[in-house]
Design a protein around this motif. Structure first.
Motif, mmCIF file in Angstrom:
data_model
loop_
_atom_site.group_PDB
_atom_site.id
_atom_site.type_symbol
_atom_site.label_atom_id
_atom_site.label_comp_id
_atom_site.label_asym_id
_atom_site.label_seq_id
_atom_site.Cartn_x
_atom_site.Cartn_y
_atom_site.Cartn_z
ATOM 1 N N ALA A 337 0.839 -1.182 0.000
ATOM 2 C CA ALA A 337 0.000 0.000 0.000
ATOM 3 C C ALA A 337 0.880 1.240 0.000
ATOM 4 O O ALA A 337 1.971 1.239 0.553
ATOM 5 N N LYS A 338 0.362 2.292 -0.613
ATOM 6 C CA LYS A 338 1.118 3.548 -0.627
ATOM 7 C C LYS A 338 1.006 4.207 0.746
ATOM 8 O O LYS A 338 -0.039 4.152 1.394
ATOM 9 N N LEU A 339 2.078 4.819 1.146
ATOM 10 C CA LEU A 339 2.129 5.406 2.484
ATOM 11 C C LEU A 339 1.073 6.499 2.640
ATOM 12 O O LEU A 339 0.450 6.642 3.688
ATOM 13 N N ALA A 340 0.882 7.250 1.559
ATOM 14 C CA ALA A 340 -0.082 8.354 1.610
ATOM 15 C C ALA A 340 -1.493 7.814 1.838
ATOM 16 O O ALA A 340 -2.276 8.394 2.593
ATOM 17 N N VAL A 341 -1.797 6.685 1.208
ATOM 18 C CA VAL A 341 -3.131 6.097 1.360
ATOM 19 C C VAL A 341 -3.317 5.620 2.793
ATOM 20 O O VAL A 341 -4.360 5.850 3.415
ATOM 21 N N MET A 342 -2.289 4.964 3.324
ATOM 22 C CA MET A 342 -2.367 4.484 4.708
ATOM 23 C C MET A 342 -2.605 5.645 5.659
ATOM 24 O O MET A 342 -3.444 5.573 6.563
ATOM 25 N N GLY A 343 -1.866 6.734 5.435
ATOM 26 C CA GLY A 343 -2.013 7.916 6.276
ATOM 27 C C GLY A 343 -3.423 8.470 6.212
ATOM 28 O O GLY A 343 -4.024 8.789 7.230
ATOM 29 N N ALA A 344 -3.942 8.506 4.973
ATOM 30 C CA ALA A 344 -5.291 9.046 4.792
ATOM 31 C C ALA A 344 -6.319 8.179 5.498
ATOM 32 O O ALA A 344 -7.276 8.697 6.099
ATOM 33 N N LEU A 345 -6.114 6.869 5.443
ATOM 34 C CA LEU A 345 -7.050 5.948 6.102
ATOM 35 C C LEU A 345 -7.101 6.210 7.605
ATOM 36 O O LEU A 345 -8.177 6.351 8.189
ATOM 37 N N VAL A 346 -5.920 6.285 8.211
ATOM 38 C CA VAL A 346 -5.860 6.470 9.660
ATOM 39 C C VAL A 346 -6.423 7.831 10.038
ATOM 40 O O VAL A 346 -7.184 7.975 11.008
ATOM 41 N N GLN A 347 -6.091 8.834 9.223
ATOM 42 C CA GLN A 347 -6.575 10.191 9.467
ATOM 43 C C GLN A 347 -8.095 10.226 9.463
ATOM 44 O O GLN A 347 -8.724 10.843 10.312
ATOM 45 N N LYS A 348 -8.673 9.505 8.517
ATOM 46 C CA LYS A 348 -10.128 9.477 8.348
ATOM 47 C C LYS A 348 -10.793 8.818 9.570
ATOM 48 O O LYS A 348 -11.862 9.243 10.002
ATOM 49 N N VAL A 349 -10.139 7.775 10.110
ATOM 50 C CA VAL A 349 -10.705 7.086 11.272
ATOM 51 C C VAL A 349 -10.743 8.024 12.477
ATOM 52 O O VAL A 349 -11.725 8.088 13.212
ATOM 53 N N LEU A 350 -9.655 8.767 12.655
ATOM 54 C CA LEU A 350 -9.536 9.597 13.848
ATOM 55 C C LEU A 350 -10.185 10.962 13.688
ATOM 56 O O LEU A 350 -10.095 11.805 14.571
ATOM 57 N N GLU A 351 -10.849 11.163 12.554
ATOM 58 C CA GLU A 351 -11.414 12.465 12.243
ATOM 59 C C GLU A 351 -12.397 12.932 13.315
ATOM 60 O O GLU A 351 -13.095 12.126 13.924
ATOM 61 N N ARG A 352 -12.428 14.220 13.501
ATOM 62 C CA ARG A 352 -13.356 14.820 14.468
ATOM 63 C C ARG A 352 -14.793 14.532 14.038
ATOM 64 O O ARG A 352 -15.181 14.811 12.906
ATOM 65 N N GLY A 353 -15.563 13.934 14.944
ATOM 66 C CA GLY A 353 -16.945 13.608 14.608
ATOM 67 C C GLY A 353 -17.061 12.579 13.506
ATOM 68 O O GLY A 353 -18.065 12.513 12.804
ATOM 69 N N GLY A 354 -16.023 11.792 13.321
ATOM 70 C CA GLY A 354 -16.007 10.814 12.234
ATOM 71 C C GLY A 354 -16.684 9.513 12.622
ATOM 72 O O GLY A 354 -17.483 9.455 13.557
ATOM 73 N N VAL A 355 -16.293 8.478 11.908
ATOM 74 C CA VAL A 355 -16.979 7.199 12.077
ATOM 75 C C VAL A 355 -16.726 6.609 13.457
ATOM 76 O O VAL A 355 -17.640 6.105 14.110
ATOM 77 N N ALA A 356 -15.482 6.683 13.924
ATOM 78 C CA ALA A 356 -15.164 6.101 15.226
ATOM 79 C C ALA A 356 -16.038 6.732 16.307
ATOM 80 O O ALA A 356 -16.572 6.050 17.178
ATOM 81 N N ASP A 357 -16.199 8.042 16.205
ATOM 82 C CA ASP A 357 -17.019 8.782 17.155
ATOM 83 C C ASP A 357 -18.466 8.328 17.096
ATOM 84 O O ASP A 357 -19.110 8.097 18.110
ATOM 85 N N GLU A 358 -18.938 8.191 15.864
ATOM 86 C CA GLU A 358 -20.315 7.810 15.622
ATOM 87 C C GLU A 358 -20.594 6.420 16.205
ATOM 88 O O GLU A 358 -21.603 6.192 16.864
ATOM 89 N N VAL A 359 -19.651 5.504 15.970
ATOM 90 C CA VAL A 359 -19.816 4.129 16.442
ATOM 91 C C VAL A 359 -19.813 4.088 17.965
ATOM 92 O O VAL A 359 -20.672 3.452 18.589
ATOM 93 N N LEU A 360 -18.889 4.817 18.582
ATOM 94 C CA LEU A 360 -18.822 4.831 20.040
ATOM 95 C C LEU A 360 -20.089 5.434 20.638
ATOM 96 O O LEU A 360 -20.615 4.942 21.635
ATOM 97 N N ASP A 361 -20.591 6.483 19.984
ATOM 98 C CA ASP A 361 -21.835 7.108 20.465
ATOM 99 C C ASP A 361 -22.994 6.124 20.392
ATOM 100 O O ASP A 361 -23.782 6.010 21.327
ATOM 101 N N ALA A 362 -23.053 5.419 19.251
ATOM 102 C CA ALA A 362 -24.176 4.501 19.040
ATOM 103 C C ALA A 362 -24.149 3.381 20.079
ATOM 104 O O ALA A 362 -25.179 2.982 20.612
ATOM 105 N N LEU A 363 -22.950 2.888 20.375
ATOM 106 C CA LEU A 363 -22.865 1.776 21.323
ATOM 107 C C LEU A 363 -23.137 2.249 22.741
ATOM 108 O O LEU A 363 -23.617 1.500 23.575
ATOM 109 N N GLU A 364 -22.820 3.506 22.999
ATOM 110 C CA GLU A 364 -23.078 4.049 24.321
ATOM 111 C C GLU A 364 -24.576 4.142 24.581
ATOM 112 O O GLU A 364 -25.031 4.040 25.719
#
Lengths: 369, 277
Positions: A337-364
């Motif tokens: 995988a290209k390093l830039a793509v990997m970086g973008a993936l991780v960045q997207k996960v940790l994004e403010r109000g992103g998916v990780a946040d949404e999932v944690l909220d939903a489970l809460e």
């Protein structure tokens, strides 16, 4: 590690899927948006014989049950470690390398097993899944610290993860969410003894506190499966989508709001008081790498085109021409995988109000019974 | 914890307050899981079991995964004229009071797998599906005695849900005796549906019958028992199986009725046709 989901798709179908997923915005086979999870139904406290349990059904029919059982265990008496533990608790900055050692000892306090029907329990895929899930739990010492009772005793936690349905899609997101929920509903008996006495517990289950108290911010980690096709980043891929992924990553995210004393690293992000923290990353080998490449019509004898003549077959160059990318013809991704793509993936996960946040909220929001 | 069996004679009540011929509460559901061909959930007292059936489908290392090691080939021919019934039992680590992990190769689990497979193969019309495989995976979520009986009942319900033609329900139940082998008590009463405490202490057997007939398809007795008591236990067990069959039948009919009501099933048959047997 291969995510063994067996799928019989023709090269033409793979090419079609790949093309529609690399559009902007991508068109997913089930009509979800790129960051949308499959809808799920969840319940907790289904097994009264456990300390905590949860069941999650995804809309595609996959279902998992997780049960958590705890036992009191004597901490192995190692006096040198004992002092180190105290230092770590005081949040001493100098004890950074000592903390590493202490975690090594605590790692055995959690035992995690994954059961997938129809697969041997020593199957490499199952072991890899269990490893990824326990890695997320143990990545920062915060989880095992909760299991400490006093200097002489600790809780030993057994997490048994059962996939009930046949493995229709790569079960990592499902198992991770169910584990998260089971840990949220886990309760340990209230301690009555004080200090370093032998532990003595309240036998009133109603008084037992949660392992993760609701009023505190800290939450158990959750592992998200993210993949990239072209420039698009897609969350929670279904089986068909994973079959054409260029890169697939399992990213574990924790919420470490309690550890505010720590210096904010660059991956830490403040989101509505929630502090998402990257715990671990694993690359998942997508099955797309094992798919056979398509053959362009121009060289396909089935379409009436002359197969390379005998004189051409002898030439090695004729084979090289085939492997060039042709529009509409499936070609398995090669190389890392290209390093830039990997970086973008991780960045997207940790994004403010992103998916990780949404999932944690939903489970809460799931009612903890 | 030893069970004090001497109190039984005082009030003729068992430790959990039942009389000798009473079943525990049985609660069952079918079609619990959308992705599988057939699925069920069954509670017998505190024993809780889930079952998922896949198939009949083409056999192969991909679907079954464990053709060699999963044991339990029923019917009598993998690649031959009959379908193969492959049973896979997963006993969850959290199912018993003290956590005990059992691996796949555990001998008791393997034996239960082959017992369930053979009991099912007796009822399923496996000759209709040549060269195919029926995968039954059972998950034990909580155990409190009569485990094998619960597994057989859950597997039957899931096979009904999967729509595999079968002769009749395979209903299973356990039976025991009120005093131990060593007591050599001639007047011992038989007991129906043993829980975990009774199973630890008293002799018992698991019996499965074909529907409400007296045809026994599986009989497992792992404890020492006087031969004179065996007949009484068997009679009580077979009688229990008939009660269990009624309960299973009610579950299936209720689900069928609800599915017609909701319009999931075509209204080819009227609601009242279902009662005609």
């Amino acid at each position: 590690m291969a995510s063994q989901t067996h799928l019989n798709l023709s090269p033409a179908e793979l090419a079609y899927l790949h093309a529609s997923l690399s559009l902007t915005p991508p068109i997913r086979p089930d009509g979800r948006s790129p960051t949308q999870y499959r809808p799920l139904s969840a319940e907790t406290g289904i097994l009264p014989g456990t300390n905590g349990s949860a069941r999650i059904c995804f809309a595609d029919g996959t279902e998992a049950i997780v049960g958590v059982k705890a036992e009191v265990e004597k901490t192995r008496a190692r006096w040198d470690d004992e002092t180190i533990f105290l230092e770590g608790q005081e949040g001493d900055e100098g004890a950074e390398e000592d903390k590493e050692k202490e975690q090594g000892g605590n790692r055995e306090w959690v035992e995690l097993t994954v059961e997938i029907p129809g697969q041997r329990d020593d199957d490499s895929g199952t072991i890899f899944l269990a490893q990824m899930l326990s890695e997320a739990l143990l990545a920062d010492g915060a989880f095992v610290e909760r299991l400490k009772i006093n200097r002489g005793w600790h809780w030993k936690l057994y997490l048994d993860i059962l996939l009930i349905s046949p493995p229709l899609s790569y079960p990592l997101p499902l198992l991770s969410l169910t584990t998260h929920l089971a840990l949220l509903s886990t309760r340990l008996p209230r301690l009555k003894s004080e200090g370093d006495e032998d532990p003595f517990f309240d036998d009133d289950w109603a008084a037992a506190p949660h392992l993760y108290p609701k009023d505190r911010k800290a939450r158990p980690p959750v592992t998200l499966l993210v993949m990239a096709v072209g420039n698009n980043i897609i969350f929670d891929p279904a089986k068909e989508e994973l079959a054409v992924a260029d890169v697939a990553l399992a990213v574990s995210v924790g919420d470490s709001a309690e550890r505010t004393g720590k210096t904010a690293e660059d991956e830490d992000m403040e989101v509505d008081g929630r502090k998402l923290r990257l715990l671990s990353i694993r690359t998942v080998d997508p099955p797309s790498r094992l798919t056979p490449p398509g053959v362009p019509n121009a060289t396909n004898s089935a379409y009436g085109h002359a197969v390379a003549g005998p004189q051409q077959q002898k030439m090695p160059e004729a084979r090289a021409v085939e492997s060039e990318a042709v529009e509409g013809v499936w070609k398995a991704p090669r190389g890392g995988a290209k390093l830039a793509v990997m970086g973008a993936l991780v960045q997207k996960v940790l994004e403010r109000g992103g998916v990780a946040d949404e999932v944690l909220d939903a489970l809460e929001a799931v009612d903890l019974s | 914890m030893p069970l004090d069996t001497s109190t039984y004679n005082l009030a003729l009540l068992r430790v959990d307050g039942r009389r000798w011929n009473e079943l525990r509460r049985i609660n069952a559901q079918i079609r619990t899981q959308a992705a599988a061909d057939g699925s069920s959930y069954l509670e017998m007292g505190h024993t809780k079991v889930m079952c998922v059936v896949t198939g009949p489908s083409e056999p192969g290392p991909r679907r079954g995964g464990v053709v060699g090691s999963a044991g339990g080939a029923g019917g009598g021919g993998g690649q031959s004229k009959d379908a193969e019934v492959v049973v896979n039992i997963v006993i969850a680590g959290f199912s018993s009071v003290d956590r005990k992990r059992r691996g796949r190769g555990d001998k008791r689990t393997l034996e239960m797998q082959s017992t369930v497979a053979n009991a099912l193969a007796a009822s399923l019309h496996i000759h209709l599906f040549p060269h195919s495989q029926i995968n039954v995976s059972l998950h034990v979520l909580s155990q409190d005695g009569s485990l094998l009986a619960a597994l057989i009942n859950a597997a039957t319900l899931a096979c009904v849900d999967a729509g595999i033609p079968m002769t009749d329900y395979v209903a299973a139940c356990t039976a025991g005796s009120t005093s131990t082998y060593a007591a050599n008590d001639e007047s011992a009463d038989p007991l129906l549906d043993m829980n975990h405490q009774e199973e630890q202490e008293l002799p018992g057997l698991t019996v499965a019958t074909m529907g409400d007939s007296d045809r026994v398809v599986a009989l497992v007795c792992e404890s020492r028992v006087q031969i004179s008591r065996l007949e009484g236990m068997l009679v009580v067990g077979v009688d229990g199986c008939k009660q269990v069959r009624e309960i299973l039948d009610r579950v299936v009919r209720e689900k069928g009725r609800r599915m017609i009501d909701e319009g999931t099933v075509e209204k080819g048959t009227g609601l009242n046709d279902m009662d005609v047997d």
